[in-house]
Design a protein around this motif. Structure first.
Motif, PDB file in Angstrom:
ATOM      1  N   LEU A   3       0.860  -1.180   0.000  1.00 40.16           N
ATOM      2  CA  LEU A   3       0.000   0.000   0.000  1.00 40.16           C
ATOM      3  C   LEU A   3       0.893   1.226   0.000  1.00 40.16           C
ATOM      4  CD1 LEU A   3      -2.819   1.342   0.292  1.00 40.16           C
ATOM      5  CD2 LEU A   3      -2.467   1.245   2.777  1.00 40.16           C
ATOM      6  N   GLU A   4       0.742   2.081  -1.019  1.00 41.68           N
ATOM      7  CA  GLU A   4       1.497   3.325  -1.066  1.00 41.68           C
ATOM      8  C   GLU A   4       0.595   4.473  -0.623  1.00 41.68           C
ATOM      9  OE1 GLU A   4       4.021   6.298  -3.998  1.00 41.68           O
ATOM     10  OE2 GLU A   4       2.874   4.631  -4.874  1.00 41.68           O
ATOM     11  N   VAL A   5       1.068   5.246   0.336  1.00 39.66           N
ATOM     12  CA  VAL A   5       0.291   6.329   0.930  1.00 39.66           C
ATOM     13  C   VAL A   5       0.758   7.659   0.354  1.00 39.66           C
ATOM     14  CG1 VAL A   5      -0.335   7.467   3.091  1.00 39.66           C
ATOM     15  CG2 VAL A   5       0.011   4.983   3.040  1.00 39.66           C
ATOM     16  N   GLY A   6      -0.188   8.447  -0.180  1.00 32.31           N
ATOM     17  CA  GLY A   6       0.164   9.738  -0.761  1.00 32.31           C
ATOM     18  C   GLY A   6       1.030   9.573  -1.984  1.00 32.31           C
ATOM     19  N   ALA A   7       0.515   8.886  -2.996  1.00 32.50           N
ATOM     20  CA  ALA A   7       1.329   8.468  -4.143  1.00 32.50           C
ATOM     21  C   ALA A   7       1.685   9.615  -5.085  1.00 32.50           C
ATOM     22  CB  ALA A   7       0.605   7.372  -4.920  1.00 32.50           C
ATOM     23  N   GLY A   8       1.053  10.782  -4.939  1.00 28.30           N
ATOM     24  CA  GLY A   8       1.352  11.885  -5.844  1.00 28.30           C
ATOM     25  C   GLY A   8       1.050  11.497  -7.275  1.00 28.30           C
ATOM     26  N   SER A   9       1.984  11.787  -8.178  1.00 28.18           N
ATOM     27  CA  SER A   9       1.787  11.408  -9.581  1.00 28.18           C
ATOM     28  C   SER A   9       2.652  10.214  -9.973  1.00 28.18           C
ATOM     29  CB  SER A   9       2.067  12.601 -10.502  1.00 28.18           C
ATOM     30  OG  SER A   9       3.380  13.097 -10.321  1.00 28.18           O
ATOM     31  N   GLY A  10       3.194   9.495  -8.963  1.00 27.23           N
ATOM     32  CA  GLY A  10       3.868   8.226  -9.249  1.00 27.23           C
ATOM     33  C   GLY A  10       5.364   8.208  -9.045  1.00 27.23           C
TER      34      GLY A  10
ATOM     35  N   ASP B  61      -7.512  -5.949   7.784  1.00 28.36           N
ATOM     36  CA  ASP B  61      -6.241  -6.084   8.491  1.00 28.36           C
ATOM     37  C   ASP B  61      -5.411  -7.210   7.866  1.00 28.36           C
ATOM     38  OD1 ASP B  61      -6.950  -4.064  10.168  1.00 28.36           O
ATOM     39  OD2 ASP B  61      -7.212  -5.302  11.953  1.00 28.36           O
ATOM     40  N   GLY B  62      -4.089  -6.993   7.851  1.00 31.60           N
ATOM     41  CA  GLY B  62      -3.183  -8.002   7.338  1.00 31.60           C
ATOM     42  C   GLY B  62      -3.137  -8.090   5.825  1.00 31.60           C
ATOM     43  N   SER B  63      -3.625  -7.057   5.121  1.00 39.07           N
ATOM     44  CA  SER B  63      -3.728  -7.119   3.660  1.00 39.07           C
ATOM     45  C   SER B  63      -2.410  -6.935   2.936  1.00 39.07           C
ATOM     46  CB  SER B  63      -4.704  -6.041   3.152  1.00 39.07           C
ATOM     47  OG  SER B  63      -6.017  -6.287   3.574  1.00 39.07           O
ATOM     48  N   PHE B  64      -1.417  -6.318   3.584  1.00 36.72           N
ATOM     49  CA  PHE B  64      -0.237  -5.873   2.852  1.00 36.72           C
ATOM     50  C   PHE B  64       1.065  -6.373   3.468  1.00 36.72           C
ATOM     51  CE2 PHE B  64      -3.590  -2.714   2.210  1.00 36.72           C
ATOM     52  CZ  PHE B  64      -3.676  -2.729   0.818  1.00 36.72           C
ATOM     53  N   ALA B  65       2.018  -6.627   2.583  1.00 38.88           N
ATOM     54  CA  ALA B  65       3.362  -6.987   3.029  1.00 38.88           C
ATOM     55  C   ALA B  65       4.139  -5.752   3.461  1.00 38.88           C
ATOM     56  CB  ALA B  65       4.106  -7.713   1.917  1.00 38.88           C
ATOM     57  N   ALA B  66       3.758  -4.587   2.915  1.00 37.98           N
ATOM     58  CA  ALA B  66       4.437  -3.341   3.271  1.00 37.98           C
ATOM     59  C   ALA B  66       3.488  -2.171   3.083  1.00 37.98           C
ATOM     60  CB  ALA B  66       5.692  -3.128   2.425  1.00 37.98           C
ATOM     61  N   VAL B  67       3.634  -1.193   3.938  1.00 33.49           N
ATOM     62  CA  VAL B  67       3.027   0.129   3.748  1.00 33.49           C
ATOM     63  C   VAL B  67       4.182   1.076   3.465  1.00 33.49           C
ATOM     64  CG1 VAL B  67       1.774   2.031   4.839  1.00 33.49           C
ATOM     65  CG2 VAL B  67       1.040  -0.340   5.231  1.00 33.49           C
TER      66      VAL B  67
END
Length: 268
Positions: free
Chosen positions: A48-55, A105-111
């Motif tokens: 999950l990437e938080v605040g991805a902007g334009s990539g 919960d538990g959906s991601f390997a990394a935030v």
């Protein structure tokens, strides 16, 4: 980095989305590859990437083989992100704020997050990230801090801006110590959450070479310039260009200091 206590401007970047897209440097692939190795991520892992902007981080994450859910609340930035990643089937672009994320919960390997984590209330950010991570998952955060490599030029810019635009000043004498203090406070904030183990972290530096126009665009991609009215922005950029001309600078070479921190979810 320590959370920003002024969170009312966290959507300001959306107002200059096209400038942000062109001006903000991407996160280097070599750094992302290193972070992936440190976090023990494997191709196909969900992040999950938080605040991805334009990539700026999204694309190198996908290039590393990860399945990315890219969360971007700004509609203009999100449209650019969707356009840039339209040919990347392993990227899902979605709106909304991290605080409102409803993934199980538990959906991601990394935030993961680049230059955005400070906009989230730490009373929410670390606990929510830990909840979304699978056992042994990691929180990986990156920031970059560009400053003119020619310190005499940076001081000339500071002299031109300090009186009316102090937030645009980058003092070479205190730049790195100031960054170190801010990110140290951020690691203390992370530790205080009790949700993550002792983090791994590092500094590295890239070199950027910008035209005067590109340098002004970079300044505009930061909050302290975004929030200015049109007249103040024009004055700011006039002063910058005048300082560059007086210094004989046809381009601006910048030390782009990159800070990365990774922490493993604590066993509960």
């Amino acid at each position: 980095m320590k959370a920003n206590s002024r969170r009312d401007n966290k959507l300001a970047f959306n107002e200059v989305a096209d400038v942000y897209d062109g001006a903000r440097p991407g996160i280097p692939h070599r750094l992302v590859t290193f972070l992936v190795r440190i976090a023990g991520l494997a191709p196909g892992d969900q992040v999950l990437e938080v605040g991805a902007g334009s990539g700026q981080l999204t694309r190198p994450l996908r290039a590393a083989g990860l399945e990315v859910t890219a969360l971007e609340p700004g509609d203009r930035l999100r449209a650019l992100l969707a356009r840039h990643t339209a040919d990347a089937p392993g990227i899902t672009v979605t709106g909304g704020f991290f605080e409102d994320c409803t993934a199980p919960d538990g959906s991601f390997a990394a935030v993961v997050s680049a230059n955005a984590w400070q906009w989230i209330d730490p009373a929410v950010s670390y606990a929510k990230a830990a909840g979304l991570l699978r056992p042994g998952g990691h929180l990986a955060l990156v920031w970059n801090f560009p400053i003119a490599a020619d310190w005499a030029l940076q001081r000339a810019l500071n002299e031109a801006l300090a009186g009316d635009y102090p937030d645009a000043v980058r003092d070479p004498d205190t730049h790195l110590p100031g960054i170190e203090a801010r990110v140290g406070e951020g690691r203390a904030e992370l530790a205080a959450s009790g949700r993550f183990e002792e983090p791994w972290w590092q500094f590295s530096t890239d070199i950027l070479t910008l035209t005067p126009d590109a340098y002004c665009d970079l300044l505009l991609s930061y909050t302290n310039a975004v929030v200015l009215d049109d007249a103040a922005r024009a004055d700011l950029f006039h002063r910058v260009r005048a300082a560059l001309t007086a210094h004989g600078a046809g381009s601006v070479t910048m030390d782009n200091v990159l800070y990365a921190v990774i922490a493993r979810k604590a066993d509960q």
